[in-house]
Design a protein around this motif. Sequence first.
Motif, short mmCIF file in Angstrom:
data_model
loop_
_atom_site.label_atom_id
_atom_site.label_comp_id
_atom_site.label_asym_id
_atom_site.label_seq_id
_atom_site.Cartn_x
_atom_site.Cartn_y
_atom_site.Cartn_z
N PHE A 1 0.26 -1.14 0.20
CA PHE A 1 0.68 0.33 -0.11
C PHE A 1 1.37 1.06 -0.20
CE2 PHE A 1 -2.03 -3.78 1.45
CZ PHE A 1 -4.06 -2.86 1.60
N ASP A 2 0.58 1.92 -0.74
CA ASP A 2 1.49 3.44 -0.80
C ASP A 2 0.05 4.14 -1.50
OD1 ASP A 2 3.68 4.89 -0.41
OD2 ASP A 2 5.06 3.92 -1.50
N ARG A 3 1.18 5.40 -2.21
CA ARG A 3 0.80 6.71 -3.11
C ARG A 3 2.18 6.72 -3.87
NH1 ARG A 3 -3.87 9.79 -1.60
NH2 ARG A 3 -4.22 9.50 0.58
N ASP A 4 2.02 7.10 -5.43
CA ASP A 4 2.33 7.80 -6.07
C ASP A 4 2.88 9.27 -6.28
OD1 ASP A 4 0.88 8.67 -7.23
OD2 ASP A 4 0.35 7.49 -8.68
N ALA A 5 3.58 9.03 -7.68
CA ALA A 5 4.23 10.41 -7.26
C ALA A 5 2.94 11.40 -7.59
CB ALA A 5 5.23 10.94 -8.64
N LEU A 6 1.79 11.06 -8.19
CA LEU A 6 0.63 12.16 -7.90
C LEU A 6 0.10 12.22 -6.54
CD1 LEU A 6 0.35 11.21 -11.90
CD2 LEU A 6 1.19 13.62 -11.28
N GLN A 7 0.64 11.31 -5.92
CA GLN A 7 -0.40 11.39 -4.47
C GLN A 7 -1.78 10.64 -4.62
OE1 GLN A 7 0.61 11.98 -2.31
NE2 GLN A 7 2.19 12.64 -2.96
N VAL A 8 -1.70 9.05 -5.62
CA VAL A 8 -2.73 8.03 -6.28
C VAL A 8 -2.42 7.29 -5.21
CG1 VAL A 8 -4.05 6.76 -7.59
CG2 VAL A 8 -2.92 9.37 -8.45
N PRO A 9 -3.84 7.11 -4.16
CA PRO A 9 -3.43 5.82 -3.32
C PRO A 9 -3.87 4.54 -3.99
CG PRO A 9 -5.27 6.82 -3.23
CD PRO A 9 -4.82 7.71 -3.90
N TYR A 10 -2.81 3.37 -3.73
CA TYR A 10 -2.96 2.35 -5.28
C TYR A 10 -2.39 0.88 -3.55
CZ TYR A 10 2.05 2.49 -5.02
OH TYR A 10 3.78 2.15 -4.78
N VAL A 11 -2.71 -0.11 -4.16
CA VAL A 11 -2.41 -1.47 -3.40
C VAL A 11 -2.01 -2.36 -4.92
CG1 VAL A 11 -4.78 -1.73 -3.77
CG2 VAL A 11 -3.09 -3.33 -2.53
N GLU A 12 -0.58 -2.07 -4.54
CA GLU A 12 0.96 -3.54 -5.69
C GLU A 12 0.30 -4.84 -5.26
OE1 GLU A 12 3.54 -1.95 -8.06
OE2 GLU A 12 4.63 -2.74 -7.04
N LEU A 13 -0.39 -5.60 -5.88
CA LEU A 13 -0.87 -7.24 -5.75
C LEU A 13 0.91 -7.95 -6.66
CD1 LEU A 13 -4.44 -7.85 -6.11
CD2 LEU A 13 -2.78 -7.74 -3.83
N GLY A 14 1.57 -8.70 -6.10
CA GLY A 14 2.21 -9.27 -6.82
C GLY A 14 1.80 -11.00 -6.36
N ILE A 15 1.57 -12.12 -7.74
CA ILE A 15 1.02 -13.01 -7.38
C ILE A 15 1.41 -13.84 -8.10
CG2 ILE A 15 -1.27 -14.21 -7.62
CD1 ILE A 15 -2.52 -11.92 -7.63
N GLU A 16 2.05 -15.33 -7.52
CA GLU A 16 2.90 -16.21 -7.79
C GLU A 16 2.28 -17.55 -7.27
OE1 GLU A 16 6.38 -16.48 -9.80
OE2 GLU A 16 5.87 -14.26 -9.15
N ALA A 17 1.76 -18.18 -8.64
CA ALA A 17 1.10 -19.45 -8.73
C ALA A 17 1.26 -20.70 -9.47
CB ALA A 17 -0.34 -19.24 -8.70
N GLN A 18 1.01 -21.74 -9.46
CA GLN A 18 1.13 -22.60 -10.49
C GLN A 18 -0.64 -23.70 -10.13
OE1 GLN A 18 3.82 -23.96 -11.91
NE2 GLN A 18 4.84 -21.99 -11.23
N LEU A 19 -1.28 -22.94 -11.12
CA LEU A 19 -2.57 -23.87 -11.32
C LEU A 19 -2.48 -24.51 -11.58
CD1 LEU A 19 -4.39 -19.92 -11.99
CD2 LEU A 19 -3.99 -21.11 -10.21
N PRO A 20 -3.53 -25.69 -11.30
CA PRO A 20 -3.92 -26.85 -12.14
C PRO A 20 -4.86 -26.56 -13.00
CG PRO A 20 -4.29 -27.10 -9.10
CD PRO A 20 -3.91 -25.86 -9.70
#
Length: 174
Positions: A50-69
């Motif tokens: 969770f953070d704000r970018d240079a334009l002060q837009v609040p965001y949540v960045e998701l990083g996902i790693e999975a192996q889907l059967p």
Amino acid sequence: MSADVPEVLDAWRMVAARREFAGRLPLSALPRLREALVDAEGEVAYTLSFDRDALQVPYVELGIEAQLPLLCQRTLQRFVLPVSLVQRLGLLRAEDEGDEAAEAALPPGYEALAVAGDGAIRPFDLVEDELILAVPVVPVSPGSESVERDWPVAADEAAQANPFAALASLKKND
């Protein structure tokens, strides 16, 4: 970073604190995703920042790693689809949901995420949503051969008249 991710987070407080979470989740804990899977073997590794970018837009960045059967629709065999993605969700207040101007104001590469006034979001739902979007509409195992063959037309089928031939006689000749 934290391995203990609460079931519900206050997005606005997390942005203000610039919190990061990381964890693992079994595929069996994602009921909506399980409908698209052959079985629920495996787990998902994820990060939430969770953070704000240079334009002060609040965001949540998701990083996902999975192996889907998944079930290959060409061979009808089980195969594993590797998923590795990073998605940045721009946080919008729920009253702005459907507001095209608010969504258009998000920087390129952001997806809109409407957040209720109390800021409550469910991180596991966000992970599940992104994995559901990563599942192909028609799962096909990489390396499977496509069937390309000219099938001969049976003699009785070729002898049948065109079903629209009767309509030609109804056509007015002017």
